[in-house]
Design a protein around this motif. Structure first.
Motif, PDB file in Angstrom:
ATOM      1  N   UNK A 182       0.836  -1.201   0.000  1.00 37.02           N
ATOM      2  CA  UNK A 182       0.000   0.000   0.000  1.00 37.02           C
ATOM      3  C   UNK A 182       0.871   1.251   0.000  1.00 37.02           C
ATOM      4  N   UNK A 183       1.913   1.242   0.803  1.00 35.90           N
ATOM      5  CA  UNK A 183       2.833   2.380   0.856  1.00 35.90           C
ATOM      6  C   UNK A 183       3.511   2.581  -0.496  1.00 35.90           C
ATOM      7  N   UNK A 184       3.896   1.491  -1.120  1.00 39.16           N
ATOM      8  CA  UNK A 184       4.523   1.552  -2.438  1.00 39.16           C
ATOM      9  C   UNK A 184       3.563   2.154  -3.464  1.00 39.16           C
ATOM     10  N   UNK A 185       2.305   1.728  -3.421  1.00 35.81           N
ATOM     11  CA  UNK A 185       1.305   2.254  -4.358  1.00 35.81           C
ATOM     12  C   UNK A 185       1.062   3.738  -4.115  1.00 35.81           C
ATOM     13  N   UNK A 186       1.035   4.147  -2.853  1.00 35.56           N
ATOM     14  CA  UNK A 186       0.836   5.571  -2.534  1.00 35.56           C
ATOM     15  C   UNK A 186       2.009   6.407  -3.019  1.00 35.56           C
ATOM     16  N   UNK A 187       3.223   5.904  -2.822  1.00 31.45           N
ATOM     17  CA  UNK A 187       4.402   6.639  -3.289  1.00 31.45           C
ATOM     18  C   UNK A 187       4.412   6.748  -4.807  1.00 31.45           C
TER      19      UNK A 187
END
Length: 174
Positions: free
Chosen positions: A150-155
């Motif tokens: 999720x963090x990767x997708x947000x970044x």
């Protein structure tokens, strides 16, 4: 033949047989350690196939779990919101947690009073409560894997600048 001589010969022959068996078992263990079956038992998550340089493969190797496996552990569907992930995580983590001190004390008192010995009962009294530290660790790793994705997708979403909508080009008169 004297009795001590027979005993010594039996010990010698027995130790030879045992030595040969141990040597062969060691050779087989080395063979088994070197051989990896196709599809890989023990690699159900596909971690061994995560060899490319992509960020998703890096996360799979880092967490030793694919995103699909993490979703299966937490009983989630595709694209569930993070609140749902945390709800499932909390429920499964608590369900596999060891009993708290008050429950353990009540269970010990109940065992002394003739209840089933050696089992902890949950707070609702709905039967024995078992716990698993192994399952808890899998649940924690599954949550961490989903959070990392999720963090990767947000970044990735933040780094891609949004393009203003451009009007279509005028039709060419050819």
């Amino acid at each position: 033949m004297s009795s001590p001589r027979v005993i010594v010969q039996l010990v010698i022959v027995g130790s030879r047989i045992l030595g040969k068996a141990l040597l062969e078992a060691g050779r087989q263990a080395v063979k088994n350690a070197k051989h990896r079956p196709q599809g890989g038992i023990g690699d159900a998550a596909g971690v061994g196939n995560a060899r490319s340089g992509s960020v998703t493969d890096r996360l799979t190797r880092e967490h030793l779990m694919t995103l699909d496996e993490a979703r299966m552990i937490l009983n989630l569907k595709q694209n569930e919101p993070m609140e749902k992930v945390l709800q499932h995580y909390e429920h499964l983590f608590q369900a596999n947690a060891p009993p708290v001190a008050a429950e353990a004390k009540a269970a010990a008192e109940g065992a002394a009073g003739g209840a089933q010995q050696g089992r902890f009962f949950n707070s609702r009294g709905a039967g024995p409560r078992y716990h698993s530290i192994y399952l808890q660790s899998k649940i924690v790793r599954a949550r961490e894997r989903i959070e990392a994705e999720t963090k990767l997708a947000e970044e990735a979403h933040e780094t891609v600048p949004e393009q203003p909508e451009q009007p279509p080009p005028p039709p060419s008169s050819s």
